[in-house]
Design a protein around this motif. Structure first.
Motif, mmCIF file in Angstrom:
data_model
loop_
_atom_site.group_PDB
_atom_site.id
_atom_site.type_symbol
_atom_site.label_atom_id
_atom_site.label_comp_id
_atom_site.label_asym_id
_atom_site.label_seq_id
_atom_site.Cartn_x
_atom_site.Cartn_y
_atom_site.Cartn_z
ATOM 1 N N GLU A 1 0.841 -1.195 0.000
ATOM 2 C CA GLU A 1 0.000 0.000 0.000
ATOM 3 C C GLU A 1 0.882 1.254 0.000
ATOM 4 O OE1 GLU A 1 -2.665 2.122 3.455
ATOM 5 O OE2 GLU A 1 -2.267 -0.020 3.606
ATOM 6 N N ILE A 2 0.564 2.186 -0.859
ATOM 7 C CA ILE A 2 1.283 3.469 -0.819
ATOM 8 C C ILE A 2 0.608 4.367 0.210
ATOM 9 C CG2 ILE A 2 1.891 5.539 -2.134
ATOM 10 C CD1 ILE A 2 2.211 3.794 -4.580
ATOM 11 N N LYS A 3 1.362 4.731 1.250
ATOM 12 C CA LYS A 3 0.715 5.471 2.332
ATOM 13 C C LYS A 3 0.857 6.979 2.176
ATOM 14 C CE LYS A 3 -0.350 5.991 7.013
ATOM 15 N NZ LYS A 3 0.422 6.484 8.150
ATOM 16 N N LYS A 4 1.982 7.442 1.692
ATOM 17 C CA LYS A 4 2.172 8.893 1.497
ATOM 18 C C LYS A 4 3.041 9.137 0.281
ATOM 19 C CE LYS A 4 1.184 11.333 5.666
ATOM 20 N NZ LYS A 4 1.636 10.821 6.984
ATOM 21 N N VAL A 5 2.794 10.273 -0.349
ATOM 22 C CA VAL A 5 3.546 10.620 -1.553
ATOM 23 C C VAL A 5 4.051 12.051 -1.452
ATOM 24 C CG1 VAL A 5 3.486 10.757 -4.068
ATOM 25 C CG2 VAL A 5 1.996 9.122 -2.895
ATOM 26 N N LEU A 6 5.367 12.207 -1.564
ATOM 27 C CA LEU A 6 5.942 13.550 -1.581
ATOM 28 C C LEU A 6 5.880 14.103 -2.995
ATOM 29 C CD1 LEU A 6 7.655 15.873 -0.293
ATOM 30 C CD2 LEU A 6 9.678 14.602 -1.068
ATOM 31 N N VAL A 7 5.257 15.268 -3.143
ATOM 32 C CA VAL A 7 5.237 15.938 -4.450
ATOM 33 C C VAL A 7 5.741 17.365 -4.270
ATOM 34 C CG1 VAL A 7 3.335 14.560 -5.411
ATOM 35 C CG2 VAL A 7 2.830 16.630 -4.098
ATOM 36 N N ARG A 8 6.174 17.961 -5.370
ATOM 37 C CA ARG A 8 6.676 19.336 -5.265
ATOM 38 C C ARG A 8 5.518 20.330 -5.198
ATOM 39 N NH1 ARG A 8 12.116 18.714 -5.685
ATOM 40 N NH2 ARG A 8 12.827 17.142 -7.163
ATOM 41 N N ASP A 9 4.403 19.968 -5.827
ATOM 42 C CA ASP A 9 3.280 20.900 -5.877
ATOM 43 C C ASP A 9 1.973 20.114 -5.785
ATOM 44 O OD1 ASP A 9 1.341 22.744 -6.377
ATOM 45 O OD2 ASP A 9 2.017 23.243 -8.421
ATOM 46 N N LYS A 10 1.325 20.203 -4.636
ATOM 47 C CA LYS A 10 0.088 19.446 -4.407
ATOM 48 C C LYS A 10 -1.033 19.844 -5.360
ATOM 49 C CE LYS A 10 -1.920 18.383 -0.472
ATOM 50 N NZ LYS A 10 -2.371 18.266 0.946
ATOM 51 N N GLN A 11 -0.983 21.095 -5.828
ATOM 52 C CA GLN A 11 -2.092 21.623 -6.623
ATOM 53 C C GLN A 11 -2.045 21.191 -8.090
ATOM 54 O OE1 GLN A 11 -4.327 22.819 -4.721
ATOM 55 N NE2 GLN A 11 -2.854 22.744 -3.042
ATOM 56 N N LYS A 12 -0.858 20.700 -8.509
ATOM 57 C CA LYS A 12 -0.687 20.334 -9.917
ATOM 58 C C LYS A 12 -1.723 19.278 -10.318
ATOM 59 C CE LYS A 12 2.755 18.224 -12.889
ATOM 60 N NZ LYS A 12 4.030 17.513 -12.888
ATOM 61 N N LEU A 13 -2.295 19.458 -11.499
ATOM 62 C CA LEU A 13 -3.281 18.483 -11.989
ATOM 63 C C LEU A 13 -2.595 17.173 -12.327
ATOM 64 C CD1 LEU A 13 -5.849 20.237 -14.303
ATOM 65 C CD2 LEU A 13 -6.290 18.810 -12.302
ATOM 66 N N ARG A 14 -3.134 16.067 -11.838
ATOM 67 C CA ARG A 14 -2.519 14.766 -12.104
ATOM 68 C C ARG A 14 -3.553 13.782 -12.619
ATOM 69 N NH1 ARG A 14 0.199 16.673 -7.771
ATOM 70 N NH2 ARG A 14 2.453 16.707 -8.069
ATOM 71 N N GLU A 15 -3.071 12.822 -13.410
ATOM 72 C CA GLU A 15 -3.978 11.779 -13.889
ATOM 73 C C GLU A 15 -4.190 10.704 -12.830
ATOM 74 O OE1 GLU A 15 -2.889 10.079 -17.606
ATOM 75 O OE2 GLU A 15 -2.555 12.031 -18.519
ATOM 76 N N ASN A 16 -3.232 10.584 -11.886
ATOM 77 C CA ASN A 16 -3.348 9.545 -10.858
ATOM 78 C C ASN A 16 -4.561 9.814 -9.994
ATOM 79 O OD1 ASN A 16 -0.621 10.901 -11.100
ATOM 80 N ND2 ASN A 16 -0.115 8.736 -10.899
ATOM 81 N N SER A 17 -5.085 8.728 -9.461
ATOM 82 C CA SER A 17 -6.284 8.876 -8.656
ATOM 83 C C SER A 17 -5.961 8.882 -7.161
ATOM 84 C CB SER A 17 -7.244 7.725 -8.981
ATOM 85 O OG SER A 17 -6.559 6.498 -8.819
ATOM 86 N N PHE A 18 -4.792 9.418 -6.795
ATOM 87 C CA PHE A 18 -4.456 9.483 -5.375
ATOM 88 C C PHE A 18 -5.383 10.468 -4.661
ATOM 89 C CE2 PHE A 18 -0.247 7.921 -6.668
ATOM 90 C CZ PHE A 18 -0.150 6.877 -5.760
ATOM 91 N N GLU A 19 -5.804 10.061 -3.479
ATOM 92 C CA GLU A 19 -6.572 11.019 -2.678
ATOM 93 C C GLU A 19 -5.646 12.151 -2.254
ATOM 94 O OE1 GLU A 19 -8.489 9.028 0.612
ATOM 95 O OE2 GLU A 19 -8.613 7.239 -0.660
#
Lengths: 431, 431
Positions: free
Chosen positions: A39-57
């Motif tokens: 299970e992926i529990k957390k994901v570090l991204v540079r910009d949370k607001q960026k539009l993504r195709e992934n369906s991560f909550e």
């Protein structure tokens, strides 16, 4: 079924997206192998607001690395965000927090690999980095496990897809370096700043990693001599072709009597060599072992899913180790001290292209210069240069030492009878 | 340093001699990896009196297998003696005696692999068999570890060196099968009774092992459809070459929507396919995974030292597991039940060569027969046969089902307008 293994993902670019996708799509196969869900529990991204195709909550995403690496629930950190110094600090912290690490970061491993591996062992943690070299090819495993009984004497690789793409297109289309680079950039095969690729630095990092593992000796990036492809002209490729060679950017790590030489440079390979038919963005690593002889591994060197396959395969190994309670036991300190060859001990054939005045006596003057350095010819071409009162001389030498060849080259650059030394490359012997 | 690991060697032929040689010559590297010396304690031979080059003391050799497999000091049995039923009994006994097993025996693993692996797990013992498929290529490891995250959809391999040697020489020299076989036997590339190799049985055993592992499904030898190379004529090779193909004995294991087909048969490969440039006695395995795309592994398929490298690498894995106390934990029961494709679900392009009377109307009669079965042409050649009133028609079809093609083939054999069906082969699509 046991509780799930929880993964913290650093980075959600192309590779990170691929990792998330494989973990979702191949969940059944992964569970079969490791005995519990992943299970992926957390994901570090540079910009949370960026539009993504992934369906991560949204709640899974964070811009704060410490929310991931300090999370007590997370068992394994998967690092696919890139960067060197800051990323090193994050991973050292993760290891201190007793989290296992899987990384695809060749820059980091080539520079700080030894320090990170040491920290992993000290904290009983795994650190795997298969994806850092030739993404889709399980080459590090093959060196450390599959060929573990053998003594490796040579590793030759096409380990940079961008330069192999450029050289393939220059050869097949006869286009110039600049034209092909531009197309490669448009097609996404080259970065907008292609320096690390075309100057051979990326390949050098991978060769340092391969040589360290293959020779069990601490080879660092500084030990690798590097020459890129940005000065290669289509004229060189044409002459190489005419003489039966293909030009590739080849990383060579070679060990003779315990002494090592590692280099990355444009190299003329005989057309019948297995590496000369590796085209476009593909990678291949050719290994010579005392007992096994020649083996070759071929596959995609980069790309979201191939690289992600290597990352998730490492993750499977970590999870199997967790189940068995043997994390942190697979790292071996290098057994051999580092002994590098001097330039007298490095031998190669060489290709050299000279422009000379088209007049009597020139050829004889040049051949006596070669004779003075005791460098003999295997192949020789002399051709007039159209529209100029010059001739081109192309020589493929027999084997000579790097030191001797460099002395000869310097001399050729300064004698009156040579107008210019247009290019010179190493030539790799046949199989 | 810990006490030594003690090995019992069953067999001292070419591979056994190679194993002993590597254990001696690479002792330092092996000790570095496993933390203690490795020692051969007993060797089973068929004839103690036979003159040998090895420097084993007489007291190490025995003609009684139970002196080895019942020896309480021995930790690992290395089986390189061959044979099936009796050898199975010995290895089952060894596993019951809690000895780990490394074997190079493809016949045994293809037939009794499941039973032996089960016995290994039940006795907390390791059973590794990397050397049983493509000796010098660490392919089983790559499937089970390196590509563990991926879902494999296709495995194609040149996994028999003898037949690849024969087909290579037939292609390059234009010689007949019988001539080349004779040369191969003289050079030691073919056995005096070459049946198992040339009829495809050896390759079929390896494909059963690869498919079982790659698809995690219990594929047995009986599930593999087999056609050998003994009926291939040099005429077929010439036409194949003319149409841009190379003929190889290819093992294909293919999975579509969970259904599997495994076959070994002479196959026309497009010249640009990576496997078509694998020459002589070399082996190569090409793998397609959903995520990784194409990868290929190339190397020596047999030979004393390459095979011995695989055996000793397995031994290293066993010894590492012993150190970590995790023997017998790496075997996974297949996760998928076995679903085989029916002949309607197996699709391929086909090559077919017919002899027909050289008269008006023949060609049209034949094309209407193909049309009746809804099989269309990709390539077509018609040529007169010298000195006879016959013509040859060579067709490469578009993809069709095996069922349809077999129906068409039967029909062609029995219609008056066809003098004879000379040959038919599968044609593998491009990359």
């Amino acid at each position: 079924m046991a509780e799930s293994v929880k993964v913290g993902l650093l980075g959600l670019g192309t590779v990170g997206t691929g990792v998330a996708s494989i973990i979702t799509r191949h969940q059944k196969e992964l569970q079969h192998q490791v005995g519990c869900p992943v299970e992926i529990k957390k994901v570090l991204v540079r910009d949370k607001q960026k539009l993504r195709e992934n369906s991560f909550e949204d709640t899974l995403l964070t811009e704060d690395p410490y929310e991931v690496i300090n999370d007590e629930d997370i068992d394994v950190i998967v690092e696919v965000i890139g960067g060197v110094e800051q990323t090193k600090e994050w991973l050292l912290r993760a290891l201190l927090n007793h989290k296992h690490v899987v990384t695809a970061n060749k820059d980091l491993m080539a520079i700080h690999g030894a320090e990170l591996l040491k920290a992993a062992v000290e904290n009983d943690c795994d650190l795997y980095y298969e994806a850092s070299v030739a993404g889709g090819i399980p080459i590090l495993r093959s060196l450390s496990d599959g060929l573990s009984a053998d003594r490796i004497t040579k590793i030759m690789g096409i380990v940079n897809g961008t330069t192999n793409y450029i050289l393939t297109k220059m050869s097949t289309k006869g286009s110039s370096y600049d034209e092909v680079l531009k197309q490669a950039q448009e097609l996404g095969f080259a970065e907008s700043d292609p320096t690390a690729d075309v100057e051979g630095l990326d390949a050098a990092r991978k060769m340092a990693i391969l040589a360290t593992l293959g020779f069990s000796s601490p080879i660092s990036l500084d030990d690798v001599s590097v020459q890129g492809i940005s000065t290669i002209s289509d004229v060189d490729l044409k002459y190489a072709d005419r003489l039966g060679y293909t030009v590739k950017l080849i990383g060579i790590a070679d060990r003779t009597k315990g002494k090592i030489d590692v280099s990355v440079r444009p190299t003329l390979l005989p057309n019948e060599h297995p590496l000369s038919s590796v085209h476009n963005e593909y990678n291949a690593v050719y290994i010579h072992g005392e007992a096994v002889g020649e083996t070759m591994f071929y596959g995609p060197g980069a790309g979201s899913l191939p690289t992600a396959t290597a990352v998730v395969s490492d993750l499977v190994t970590v999870m199997k180790n967790m189940r068995l309670g043997v994390n942190g036991k697979s790292v071996l300190a290098p057994m051999n001290e580092k002994l590098l060859k001097s330039s007298e001990e490095i031998n190669s054939q060489y290709f050299i292209r000279l422009k000379v005045p088209d007049r009597t006596g020139t050829f004889s003057a040049i051949t006596s210069l070669f004779a003075e350095y005791d460098v003999s010819f295997e192949k020789l071409l002399q051709l007039p240069v159209e529209g100029e009162e010059l001739a081109e001389i192309i020589v493929v030498t027999h084997k000579t030492s790097k030191q001797t060849f460099e002395g000869l080259l310097e001399r050729l650059k300064n004698v009156e009878v040579v107008e210019s030394v247009e290019s010179s490359y190493c030539v790799e012997g046949g199989n």
